[in-house]
Design a protein around this motif. Sequence first.
Motif, PDB file in Angstrom:
ATOM      1  N   THR A   1      23.695  -0.143  -3.915  1.00  0.00           N
ATOM      2  CA  THR A   1      23.426   1.248  -4.441  1.00  0.00           C
ATOM      3  C   THR A   1      24.085   1.275  -5.575  1.00  0.00           C
ATOM      4  O   THR A   1      24.494   0.943  -5.824  1.00  0.00           O
ATOM      5  CB  THR A   1      24.040   2.493  -2.988  1.00  0.00           C
ATOM      6  N   GLY A   2      23.995   3.103  -5.858  1.00  0.00           N
ATOM      7  CA  GLY A   2      24.718   3.249  -7.124  1.00  0.00           C
ATOM      8  C   GLY A   2      23.954   2.631  -8.316  1.00  0.00           C
ATOM      9  O   GLY A   2      21.999   2.611  -8.257  1.00  0.00           O
ATOM     10  N   SER A   3      24.191   1.750  -9.280  1.00  0.00           N
ATOM     11  CA  SER A   3      23.366   1.260 -10.585  1.00  0.00           C
ATOM     12  C   SER A   3      23.840  -0.118 -10.233  1.00  0.00           C
ATOM     13  O   SER A   3      22.667  -1.166 -10.604  1.00  0.00           O
ATOM     14  CB  SER A   3      24.437   1.489 -11.714  1.00  0.00           C
ATOM     15  N   ALA A   4      22.987  -0.821  -8.560  1.00  0.00           N
ATOM     16  CA  ALA A   4      23.232  -2.083  -8.854  1.00  0.00           C
ATOM     17  C   ALA A   4      21.850  -2.232  -8.017  1.00  0.00           C
ATOM     18  O   ALA A   4      20.776  -1.141  -7.716  1.00  0.00           O
ATOM     19  CB  ALA A   4      23.842  -2.714  -7.632  1.00  0.00           C
ATOM     20  N   GLY A   5      21.125  -3.870  -8.804  1.00  0.00           N
ATOM     21  CA  GLY A   5      19.676  -3.842  -8.802  1.00  0.00           C
ATOM     22  C   GLY A   5      18.798  -2.874  -9.185  1.00  0.00           C
ATOM     23  O   GLY A   5      19.257  -2.599 -10.239  1.00  0.00           O
ATOM     24  N   GLN A   6      18.322  -2.920  -8.571  1.00  0.00           N
ATOM     25  CA  GLN A   6      17.000  -1.676  -9.500  1.00  0.00           C
ATOM     26  C   GLN A   6      15.541  -1.127  -8.467  1.00  0.00           C
ATOM     27  O   GLN A   6      15.786  -1.074  -7.444  1.00  0.00           O
ATOM     28  CB  GLN A   6      16.046  -2.493 -10.606  1.00  0.00           C
ATOM     29  N   ILE A   7      14.855  -0.457  -8.828  1.00  0.00           N
ATOM     30  CA  ILE A   7      13.848   0.409  -8.269  1.00  0.00           C
ATOM     31  C   ILE A   7      12.744  -0.410  -8.672  1.00  0.00           C
ATOM     32  O   ILE A   7      12.399   0.035 -10.068  1.00  0.00           O
ATOM     33  CB  ILE A   7      13.700   1.953  -8.505  1.00  0.00           C
ATOM     34  N   ARG A   8      12.300  -1.317  -7.842  1.00  0.00           N
ATOM     35  CA  ARG A   8      10.868  -1.945  -8.771  1.00  0.00           C
ATOM     36  C   ARG A   8       9.883  -0.873  -8.655  1.00  0.00           C
ATOM     37  O   ARG A   8       9.320  -0.569  -7.375  1.00  0.00           O
ATOM     38  CB  ARG A   8      10.427  -2.910  -7.624  1.00  0.00           C
ATOM     39  N   LYS A   9       9.104  -1.780  -9.285  1.00  0.00           N
ATOM     40  CA  LYS A   9       7.910  -0.892  -9.046  1.00  0.00           C
ATOM     41  C   LYS A   9       6.986  -1.774  -8.888  1.00  0.00           C
ATOM     42  O   LYS A   9       5.555  -0.764  -8.102  1.00  0.00           O
ATOM     43  CB  LYS A   9       7.236  -0.628 -10.965  1.00  0.00           C
ATOM     44  N   LYS A  10       7.083  -2.756  -8.326  1.00  0.00           N
ATOM     45  CA  LYS A  10       6.061  -3.380  -7.258  1.00  0.00           C
ATOM     46  C   LYS A  10       6.935  -4.637  -6.859  1.00  0.00           C
ATOM     47  O   LYS A  10       8.160  -5.685  -7.434  1.00  0.00           O
ATOM     48  CB  LYS A  10       4.684  -4.466  -8.299  1.00  0.00           C
ATOM     49  N   CYS A  11       6.391  -4.517  -5.544  1.00  0.00           N
ATOM     50  CA  CYS A  11       7.532  -5.277  -4.557  1.00  0.00           C
ATOM     51  C   CYS A  11       7.756  -6.606  -4.909  1.00  0.00           C
ATOM     52  O   CYS A  11       8.815  -7.139  -4.432  1.00  0.00           O
ATOM     53  CB  CYS A  11       7.439  -4.776  -3.230  1.00  0.00           C
ATOM     54  N   SER A  12       6.661  -7.504  -5.115  1.00  0.00           N
ATOM     55  CA  SER A  12       6.889  -8.218  -4.925  1.00  0.00           C
ATOM     56  C   SER A  12       7.094  -9.238  -6.394  1.00  0.00           C
ATOM     57  O   SER A  12       7.112 -10.221  -6.788  1.00  0.00           O
ATOM     58  CB  SER A  12       5.204  -8.848  -4.876  1.00  0.00           C
ATOM     59  N   ALA A  13       7.544  -8.610  -7.105  1.00  0.00           N
ATOM     60  CA  ALA A  13       8.469  -8.777  -8.470  1.00  0.00           C
ATOM     61  C   ALA A  13       9.501  -7.841  -8.749  1.00  0.00           C
ATOM     62  O   ALA A  13       9.389  -6.455  -9.131  1.00  0.00           O
ATOM     63  CB  ALA A  13       7.051  -8.750  -9.475  1.00  0.00           C
ATOM     64  N   VAL A  14      10.340  -8.346 -10.027  1.00  0.00           N
ATOM     65  CA  VAL A  14      11.520  -7.585 -10.585  1.00  0.00           C
ATOM     66  C   VAL A  14      10.994  -6.598 -11.918  1.00  0.00           C
ATOM     67  O   VAL A  14       9.972  -7.262 -12.106  1.00  0.00           O
ATOM     68  CB  VAL A  14      12.386  -7.991 -11.122  1.00  0.00           C
ATOM     69  N   ASN A  15      11.400  -5.495 -11.991  1.00  0.00           N
ATOM     70  CA  ASN A  15      10.742  -5.175 -12.896  1.00  0.00           C
ATOM     71  C   ASN A  15      10.664  -6.133 -14.747  1.00  0.00           C
ATOM     72  O   ASN A  15      11.463  -6.827 -14.447  1.00  0.00           O
ATOM     73  CB  ASN A  15      11.625  -3.915 -13.354  1.00  0.00           C
TER      74      ASN A  15
ATOM     75  N   ALA B   1       0.819  -0.762   0.170  1.00  0.00           N
ATOM     76  CA  ALA B   1      -0.266   0.024   0.209  1.00  0.00           C
ATOM     77  C   ALA B   1       1.213   1.013  -0.683  1.00  0.00           C
ATOM     78  O   ALA B   1       0.923   2.629  -0.797  1.00  0.00           O
ATOM     79  CB  ALA B   1      -1.487  -0.244   1.251  1.00  0.00           C
ATOM     80  N   ILE B   2       2.375   1.417   1.053  1.00  0.00           N
ATOM     81  CA  ILE B   2       2.829   1.942   1.025  1.00  0.00           C
ATOM     82  C   ILE B   2       3.177   2.754  -0.081  1.00  0.00           C
ATOM     83  O   ILE B   2       3.111   3.976  -0.897  1.00  0.00           O
ATOM     84  CB  ILE B   2       4.106   1.811   1.732  1.00  0.00           C
ATOM     85  N   LYS B   3       4.029   1.427  -1.277  1.00  0.00           N
ATOM     86  CA  LYS B   3       4.549   1.315  -2.553  1.00  0.00           C
ATOM     87  C   LYS B   3       3.795   1.821  -3.397  1.00  0.00           C
ATOM     88  O   LYS B   3       4.202   3.117  -4.541  1.00  0.00           O
ATOM     89  CB  LYS B   3       5.359  -0.059  -2.756  1.00  0.00           C
ATOM     90  N   ALA B   4       2.350   1.370  -3.393  1.00  0.00           N
ATOM     91  CA  ALA B   4       1.368   2.061  -4.250  1.00  0.00           C
ATOM     92  C   ALA B   4       1.023   4.014  -4.562  1.00  0.00           C
ATOM     93  O   ALA B   4       1.092   4.836  -5.308  1.00  0.00           O
ATOM     94  CB  ALA B   4      -0.340   1.451  -4.238  1.00  0.00           C
ATOM     95  N   ASP B   5       1.297   3.865  -3.054  1.00  0.00           N
ATOM     96  CA  ASP B   5       1.199   5.546  -2.749  1.00  0.00           C
ATOM     97  C   ASP B   5       2.529   6.396  -3.029  1.00  0.00           C
ATOM     98  O   ASP B   5       1.710   7.516  -3.695  1.00  0.00           O
ATOM     99  CB  ASP B   5       0.744   5.927  -1.103  1.00  0.00           C
ATOM    100  N   LEU B   6       3.529   5.602  -3.155  1.00  0.00           N
ATOM    101  CA  LEU B   6       4.752   6.834  -3.245  1.00  0.00           C
ATOM    102  C   LEU B   6       4.907   6.332  -5.354  1.00  0.00           C
ATOM    103  O   LEU B   6       5.719   7.229  -5.912  1.00  0.00           O
ATOM    104  CB  LEU B   6       6.189   5.567  -2.824  1.00  0.00           C
ATOM    105  N   GLU B   7       4.545   5.182  -6.006  1.00  0.00           N
ATOM    106  CA  GLU B   7       4.127   5.104  -7.833  1.00  0.00           C
ATOM    107  C   GLU B   7       3.865   6.634  -7.607  1.00  0.00           C
ATOM    108  O   GLU B   7       3.445   7.080  -8.899  1.00  0.00           O
ATOM    109  CB  GLU B   7       3.961   4.464  -8.090  1.00  0.00           C
ATOM    110  N   LYS B   8       3.154   7.470  -7.313  1.00  0.00           N
ATOM    111  CA  LYS B   8       1.909   7.831  -7.627  1.00  0.00           C
ATOM    112  C   LYS B   8       2.355   9.281  -7.279  1.00  0.00           C
ATOM    113  O   LYS B   8       2.415  10.567  -8.013  1.00  0.00           O
ATOM    114  CB  LYS B   8       0.338   8.037  -6.608  1.00  0.00           C
ATOM    115  N   ALA B   9       2.679   9.561  -6.145  1.00  0.00           N
ATOM    116  CA  ALA B   9       3.312  10.414  -6.078  1.00  0.00           C
ATOM    117  C   ALA B   9       4.848  11.514  -6.189  1.00  0.00           C
ATOM    118  O   ALA B   9       4.932  12.161  -6.692  1.00  0.00           O
ATOM    119  CB  ALA B   9       3.606  10.787  -4.038  1.00  0.00           C
ATOM    120  N   CYS B  10       5.517   9.899  -6.698  1.00  0.00           N
ATOM    121  CA  CYS B  10       7.156  10.003  -6.958  1.00  0.00           C
ATOM    122  C   CYS B  10       6.969   8.595  -7.656  1.00  0.00           C
ATOM    123  O   CYS B  10       7.869   8.518  -7.265  1.00  0.00           O
ATOM    124  CB  CYS B  10       7.750  10.567  -5.659  1.00  0.00           C
TER     125      CYS B  10
END
Length: 329
Positions: free
Chosen positions: A315-329, A107-116
């Motif tokens: 940090t940096g370029s490692a990993g990713q910023i997932r759009k949905k926390c339960s799955a990779v992009n 729920a937090i992630k969904a709110d943040l995807e709307k805000a930023c």
Amino acid sequence: MEPLRDHGASCLPMMIMVLLCLGGAACGQLSDDFYDDSCPKLESIVQARVAAAMKAELRMGASLLRLHFHDCFVNGCDGSILLDGAESEKLAAPNLNSVRGYEVIDAIKADLEKACPGLVSCADVVALAAKYGVLLSGGPDYDVLLGRRDGLVANQTLANNNLPSPFDNITVIIQRFKDVGLNTTDVVILSGAHTIGRSRCVLFSGRLANFSAANSVDPTMDPALASSLQQLCRGGDGNQTAALDAGSADAFDNHYFKNLLAKKGLLSSDQGLVSSPDGAAATRALVQAYSYNSQRFLCDFSDAMVRMGNIAPLTGSAGQIRKKCSAVN
């Protein structure tokens, strides 16, 4: 909603550590102002969702704290515990039917995807949710260092093998903490998180078998507590729950340590900090100190949470910023 702040006594050691982290490589590329420009409403959004979840169920604060702990001890603090799939850490024995709060993070992630959108990692959401779970339970405020990125893989095997267990003796637990860069003092401080939350009978009923006032299989448990717990757990399926901190279950304070000195620790791993013959000498003095000095515990807990949150972050370029926390992009 403005972020809630604790205006009580400051914790100078924790503040010094944060400054040291920001001034060198000790805490990687994490900082306490990472999203100040890109997502200024971040903490308000997290606080609002955690507050709503705790209003519905007060113990959710403890659950979010535990979620952060179980994430950081496997692959580092990378949000890997949130991933679904055959190798999901959610399905590991220490987490299955035990770790909770995934829906709050979503729920937090969904709110943040709307805000930023696309900016805040799930790993950082978990860390901030734990902070507000502590704070809204009456615990200390502390600056969460941010800038983690999300891992790409879960590690169910590591979750099964490396997470500290309530059945482990103190020597084993100290080693598990050492394996992720934490020390014996951190074991005691972070065990103090059990000042809030509950545990299932299946995790402590082995201490109660064949109990009688004259003959307990676990002499390190207070007889009156053992008797009441036996009544709670008898004939059940093991999923009944008891407060980890009897007498102060929903308040983040130092009562947990007072319980240990009175043989009222619920889990054998908790009581072992005082009563276990293997390694307890290294932890008993700290338990006594925190039982006498609540402010010292709260300050040291803040410090330890910063250290734990810095276990192998991406940090940096490692990993990713997932759009949905339960799955990779």
